[in-house]
Motif scaffolding. Structure first.
Motif, PDB file in Angstrom:
ATOM      1  N   LEU A   1       0.833  -1.201   0.000  1.00 62.12           N
ATOM      2  CA  LEU A   1       0.000   0.000   0.000  1.00 62.12           C
ATOM      3  C   LEU A   1       0.864   1.246   0.000  1.00 62.12           C
ATOM      4  CD1 LEU A   1      -2.555  -0.990   2.814  1.00 62.12           C
ATOM      5  CD2 LEU A   1      -2.846  -1.287   0.343  1.00 62.12           C
ATOM      6  N   THR A   2       0.424   2.259  -0.714  1.00 66.10           N
ATOM      7  CA  THR A   2       1.009   3.589  -0.627  1.00 66.10           C
ATOM      8  C   THR A   2       0.184   4.397   0.365  1.00 66.10           C
ATOM      9  OG1 THR A   2       1.798   3.537  -2.912  1.00 66.10           O
ATOM     10  CG2 THR A   2       1.576   5.697  -1.885  1.00 66.10           C
ATOM     11  N   VAL A   3       0.859   5.049   1.307  1.00 64.73           N
ATOM     12  CA  VAL A   3       0.166   5.793   2.350  1.00 64.73           C
ATOM     13  C   VAL A   3       0.768   7.187   2.477  1.00 64.73           C
ATOM     14  CG1 VAL A   3      -0.415   3.686   3.602  1.00 64.73           C
ATOM     15  CG2 VAL A   3       1.652   4.944   4.216  1.00 64.73           C
ATOM     16  N   ASN A   4      -0.044   8.122   2.966  1.00 63.76           N
ATOM     17  CA  ASN A   4       0.456   9.464   3.250  1.00 63.76           C
ATOM     18  C   ASN A   4       1.147   9.532   4.606  1.00 63.76           C
ATOM     19  OD1 ASN A   4      -2.439  10.996   1.706  1.00 63.76           O
ATOM     20  ND2 ASN A   4      -0.436  10.703   0.801  1.00 63.76           N
ATOM     21  N   ASP A   5       0.562   8.867   5.603  1.00 61.93           N
ATOM     22  CA  ASP A   5       1.059   8.939   6.980  1.00 61.93           C
ATOM     23  C   ASP A   5       1.516   7.552   7.421  1.00 61.93           C
ATOM     24  OD1 ASP A   5       1.416   9.162   9.766  1.00 61.93           O
ATOM     25  OD2 ASP A   5      -0.118  10.716   9.923  1.00 61.93           O
ATOM     26  N   LEU A   6       2.788   7.281   7.257  1.00 61.52           N
ATOM     27  CA  LEU A   6       3.324   5.940   7.505  1.00 61.52           C
ATOM     28  C   LEU A   6       3.125   5.500   8.951  1.00 61.52           C
ATOM     29  CD1 LEU A   6       4.924   3.535   6.343  1.00 61.52           C
ATOM     30  CD2 LEU A   6       7.018   4.722   7.034  1.00 61.52           C
ATOM     31  N   GLU A   7       3.437   6.362   9.894  1.00 59.17           N
ATOM     32  CA  GLU A   7       3.374   5.957  11.294  1.00 59.17           C
ATOM     33  C   GLU A   7       1.942   5.688  11.739  1.00 59.17           C
ATOM     34  OE1 GLU A   7       5.000   4.361  14.415  1.00 59.17           O
ATOM     35  OE2 GLU A   7       6.174   5.180  12.747  1.00 59.17           O
ATOM     36  N   LYS A   8       1.010   6.505  11.277  1.00 62.34           N
ATOM     37  CA  LYS A   8      -0.390   6.320  11.669  1.00 62.34           C
ATOM     38  C   LYS A   8      -0.944   5.000  11.134  1.00 62.34           C
ATOM     39  CE  LYS A   8      -4.810   8.804  11.676  1.00 62.34           C
ATOM     40  NZ  LYS A   8      -5.501  10.053  11.235  1.00 62.34           N
TER      41      LYS A   8
ATOM     42  N   VAL B   1       6.818 -13.876  11.710  1.00 57.08           N
ATOM     43  CA  VAL B   1       7.959 -13.502  10.853  1.00 57.08           C
ATOM     44  C   VAL B   1       7.654 -13.565   9.347  1.00 57.08           C
ATOM     45  CG1 VAL B   1       9.580 -14.285  12.619  1.00 57.08           C
ATOM     46  CG2 VAL B   1       9.159 -15.764  10.656  1.00 57.08           C
ATOM     47  N   THR B   2       6.414 -13.833   8.975  1.00 55.67           N
ATOM     48  CA  THR B   2       6.045 -13.846   7.558  1.00 55.67           C
ATOM     49  C   THR B   2       5.484 -12.480   7.171  1.00 55.67           C
ATOM     50  OG1 THR B   2       5.506 -16.196   7.630  1.00 55.67           O
ATOM     51  CG2 THR B   2       4.593 -14.921   5.805  1.00 55.67           C
ATOM     52  N   PRO B   3       6.118 -11.751   6.239  1.00 59.29           N
ATOM     53  CA  PRO B   3       5.590 -10.445   5.843  1.00 59.29           C
ATOM     54  C   PRO B   3       4.273 -10.585   5.082  1.00 59.29           C
ATOM     55  CG  PRO B   3       7.476 -11.049   4.487  1.00 59.29           C
ATOM     56  CD  PRO B   3       7.371 -12.084   5.550  1.00 59.29           C
ATOM     57  N   LEU B   4       3.311  -9.735   5.428  1.00 59.83           N
ATOM     58  CA  LEU B   4       1.997  -9.755   4.787  1.00 59.83           C
ATOM     59  C   LEU B   4       1.640  -8.416   4.156  1.00 59.83           C
ATOM     60  CD1 LEU B   4      -0.026 -11.710   7.529  1.00 59.83           C
ATOM     61  CD2 LEU B   4       1.023 -12.632   5.449  1.00 59.83           C
ATOM     62  N   ILE B   5       2.019  -7.340   4.821  1.00 56.77           N
ATOM     63  CA  ILE B   5       1.683  -5.994   4.351  1.00 56.77           C
ATOM     64  C   ILE B   5       2.959  -5.160   4.279  1.00 56.77           C
ATOM     65  CG2 ILE B   5       0.606  -3.797   5.049  1.00 56.77           C
ATOM     66  CD1 ILE B   5      -1.501  -5.475   4.011  1.00 56.77           C
ATOM     67  N   GLU B   6       3.119  -4.445   3.178  1.00 53.08           N
ATOM     68  CA  GLU B   6       4.202  -3.468   3.061  1.00 53.08           C
ATOM     69  C   GLU B   6       3.582  -2.098   2.862  1.00 53.08           C
ATOM     70  OE1 GLU B   6       7.828  -4.330   0.760  1.00 53.08           O
ATOM     71  OE2 GLU B   6       7.367  -2.510  -0.385  1.00 53.08           O
ATOM     72  N   LEU B   7       4.013  -1.133   3.674  1.00 49.62           N
ATOM     73  CA  LEU B   7       3.523   0.238   3.587  1.00 49.62           C
ATOM     74  C   LEU B   7       4.631   1.127   3.059  1.00 49.62           C
ATOM     75  CD1 LEU B   7       1.770   0.452   7.076  1.00 49.62           C
ATOM     76  CD2 LEU B   7       0.737  -0.198   4.887  1.00 49.62           C
ATOM     77  N   ARG B   8       4.318   1.879   1.998  1.00 48.39           N
ATOM     78  CA  ARG B   8       5.287   2.788   1.395  1.00 48.39           C
ATOM     79  C   ARG B   8       4.769   4.222   1.542  1.00 48.39           C
ATOM     80  NH1 ARG B   8       6.052  -0.427  -4.387  1.00 48.39           N
ATOM     81  NH2 ARG B   8       7.076  -2.310  -3.539  1.00 48.39           N
ATOM     82  N   GLN B   9       5.526   5.037   2.223  1.00 45.49           N
ATOM     83  CA  GLN B   9       5.068   6.412   2.442  1.00 45.49           C
ATOM     84  C   GLN B   9       5.352   7.305   1.242  1.00 45.49           C
ATOM     85  OE1 GLN B   9       4.941   8.718   6.286  1.00 45.49           O
ATOM     86  NE2 GLN B   9       6.887   9.472   5.470  1.00 45.49           N
ATOM     87  N   ASP B  10       4.328   8.052   0.841  1.00 40.53           N
ATOM     88  CA  ASP B  10       4.456   9.111  -0.149  1.00 40.53           C
ATOM     89  C   ASP B  10       3.540  10.236   0.320  1.00 40.53           C
ATOM     90  OD1 ASP B  10       4.448  10.881  -2.253  1.00 40.53           O
ATOM     91  OD2 ASP B  10       4.206   9.362  -3.823  1.00 40.53           O
ATOM     92  N   ARG B  11       4.115  11.216   0.993  1.00 39.78           N
ATOM     93  CA  ARG B  11       3.310  12.288   1.577  1.00 39.78           C
ATOM     94  C   ARG B  11       2.604  13.127   0.515  1.00 39.78           C
ATOM     95  NH1 ARG B  11       4.089  12.822   6.956  1.00 39.78           N
ATOM     96  NH2 ARG B  11       6.001  11.922   7.867  1.00 39.78           N
ATOM     97  N   HIS B  12       3.096  13.084  -0.718  1.00 39.47           N
ATOM     98  CA  HIS B  12       2.540  13.912  -1.776  1.00 39.47           C
ATOM     99  C   HIS B  12       1.571  13.155  -2.683  1.00 39.47           C
ATOM    100  CE1 HIS B  12       5.367  16.957  -0.550  1.00 39.47           C
ATOM    101  NE2 HIS B  12       6.357  16.103  -0.690  1.00 39.47           N
ATOM    102  N   ALA B  13       1.391  11.863  -2.453  1.00 44.78           N
ATOM    103  CA  ALA B  13       0.451  11.087  -3.270  1.00 44.78           C
ATOM    104  C   ALA B  13      -0.970  11.593  -3.032  1.00 44.78           C
ATOM    105  CB  ALA B  13       0.546   9.607  -2.928  1.00 44.78           C
ATOM    106  N   ARG B  14      -1.743  11.706  -4.122  1.00 44.39           N
ATOM    107  CA  ARG B  14      -3.124  12.154  -3.966  1.00 44.39           C
ATOM    108  C   ARG B  14      -3.936  11.070  -3.262  1.00 44.39           C
ATOM    109  NH1 ARG B  14      -6.779   9.820  -7.255  1.00 44.39           N
ATOM    110  NH2 ARG B  14      -5.929   8.454  -8.860  1.00 44.39           N
ATOM    111  N   GLN B  15      -4.974  11.478  -2.560  1.00 40.26           N
ATOM    112  CA  GLN B  15      -5.852  10.536  -1.869  1.00 40.26           C
ATOM    113  C   GLN B  15      -6.768   9.862  -2.882  1.00 40.26           C
ATOM    114  OE1 GLN B  15      -5.559  10.180   1.576  1.00 40.26           O
ATOM    115  NE2 GLN B  15      -6.857   8.365   1.406  1.00 40.26           N
ATOM    116  N   ARG B  16      -6.704   8.560  -2.944  1.00 37.51           N
ATOM    117  CA  ARG B  16      -7.527   7.815  -3.887  1.00 37.51           C
ATOM    118  C   ARG B  16      -9.007   7.957  -3.552  1.00 37.51           C
ATOM    119  NH1 ARG B  16      -9.511   2.533  -2.760  1.00 37.51           N
ATOM    120  NH2 ARG B  16     -10.467   1.581  -4.597  1.00 37.51           N
ATOM    121  N   SER B  17      -9.842   8.081  -4.579  1.00 39.97           N
ATOM    122  CA  SER B  17     -11.282   8.123  -4.403  1.00 39.97           C
ATOM    123  C   SER B  17     -11.826   6.711  -4.200  1.00 39.97           C
ATOM    124  CB  SER B  17     -11.937   8.748  -5.644  1.00 39.97           C
ATOM    125  OG  SER B  17     -13.326   8.481  -5.667  1.00 39.97           O
ATOM    126  N   SER B  18     -12.877   6.599  -3.405  1.00 38.07           N
ATOM    127  CA  SER B  18     -13.499   5.295  -3.167  1.00 38.07           C
ATOM    128  C   SER B  18     -14.218   4.764  -4.401  1.00 38.07           C
ATOM    129  CB  SER B  18     -14.498   5.402  -2.009  1.00 38.07           C
ATOM    130  OG  SER B  18     -15.543   6.297  -2.336  1.00 38.07           O
TER     131      SER B  18
END
Length: 281
Positions: free
Chosen positions: A18-25, A52-69
């Protein structure tokens, strides 16, 4: 009940990115609410998983537009718990934390609870009923949508405490929003070679190995949606594991890559799909 369909190749969801704006949140949500463990952080990328099995990867991009539902992309990531008692324990945990839920359903083949992460990415937490109880007929499976009997479910784990996602937790399936069901079926069934296991009005479910579904596509919010516009928040990539060669004629996207056992494709709406196979090519 009924006869399970045969499948052309082994198949599993390895990871959702997933691409996210707020990684920590968003990271805090998947740790505190879903119960995943922070396995690794590399700058603005966090990987979370279970046992120890990775399931979700979060990639921060503070400038990515918010996707519409209403766009193509993710409907929900579905975390499959190893038992009904684990699901009951998670529900008790969610109630204690006052986690906002958006739905809870009995689908005949599974029992499921629905919610959203802080940036609107759908999440399902579910447990399967025993496969011997699934009803197959002519290669398709019966999946209903009835209210979930939460009190009866909670009786499965009286006094048990949620201590994070248990061993055996995995991504059971990924449900996608698409623009057109016919185009989705052309890609996921005919190109990827998955079995169509169920059709709802406006939705199709696909699987391999006799499972009820590994991938689903619907147009409930996204009818007519066009190509996705990146960079945007939401689904960045799905990683799939395939144990046998894919159907002939499956060609990587022009900007994809092929490196022996890994091929990156794009679905018709531009979502990258990475396939791993030890026997590919």
């Amino acid at each position: 009940m009924g006869e399970l369909p045969t499948s052309s190749h082994g198949f599993a969801i390895e990871q959702v990115i997933l691409t996210v704006n707020d990684l920590e949140k968003v990271t805090t949500f998947y740790q505190a609410v879903i119960g995943l463990e922070r396995l690794e952080q590399d700058g603005e990328i966090v990987r979370l998983g279970a046992d120890v099995t990775p399931l979700i990867e979060l990639r921060q991009d503070r400038h990515a537009r918010q996707r519409s539902s209403r766009e193509a992309g993710l409907f929900h990531t579905a975390f499959l718990l190893p038992s009904r008692s684990a699901l009951a324990c998670w529900i008790d945990h969610a109630m204690e934390r006052k986690v906002p839920l958006v739905g809870a359903s009995d689908h005949d083949v599974s029992e499921a609870v629905y919610l959203s992460d802080p940036e609107g990415n759908g999440v399902e937490i579910y447990a399967d009923r025993p496969p011997s109880s699934w009803y197959w007929r002519d290669g398709t499976i019966r999946m209903g949508t009835k209210p979930l009997d939460i009190p009866a479910l909670l009786e499965q784990s009286p006094g048990a405490r949620w201590d994070g996602a248990p061993t055996g937790t995995q991504i059971g399936h990924v449900h996608l929003q698409v623009g057109t069901i016919e185009v989705a079926e052309e890609f996921y069934a005919r190109k990827l070679g998955l079995d169509v296991t169920c059709r709802y009005p406006g939705g199709t479910f696909y699987a391999a190995d006799g499972y009820h579904h590994h991938i689903a596509t619907n147009i409930w919010n996204s009818r007519g949606a066009g190509q996705r516009r990146f960079p945007s928040t939401g689904l960045a990539e799905i990683t799939l594991s395939v144990s046998r060669p894919l159907p002939e004629g499956l060609v990587p996207a022009a900007d994809g890559n092929s490196s022996g056992t890994t091929v990156t494709l794009e679905d018709p709406w531009g979502t990258p799909i990475r396939l791993h196979s030890q026997r590919f090519l």
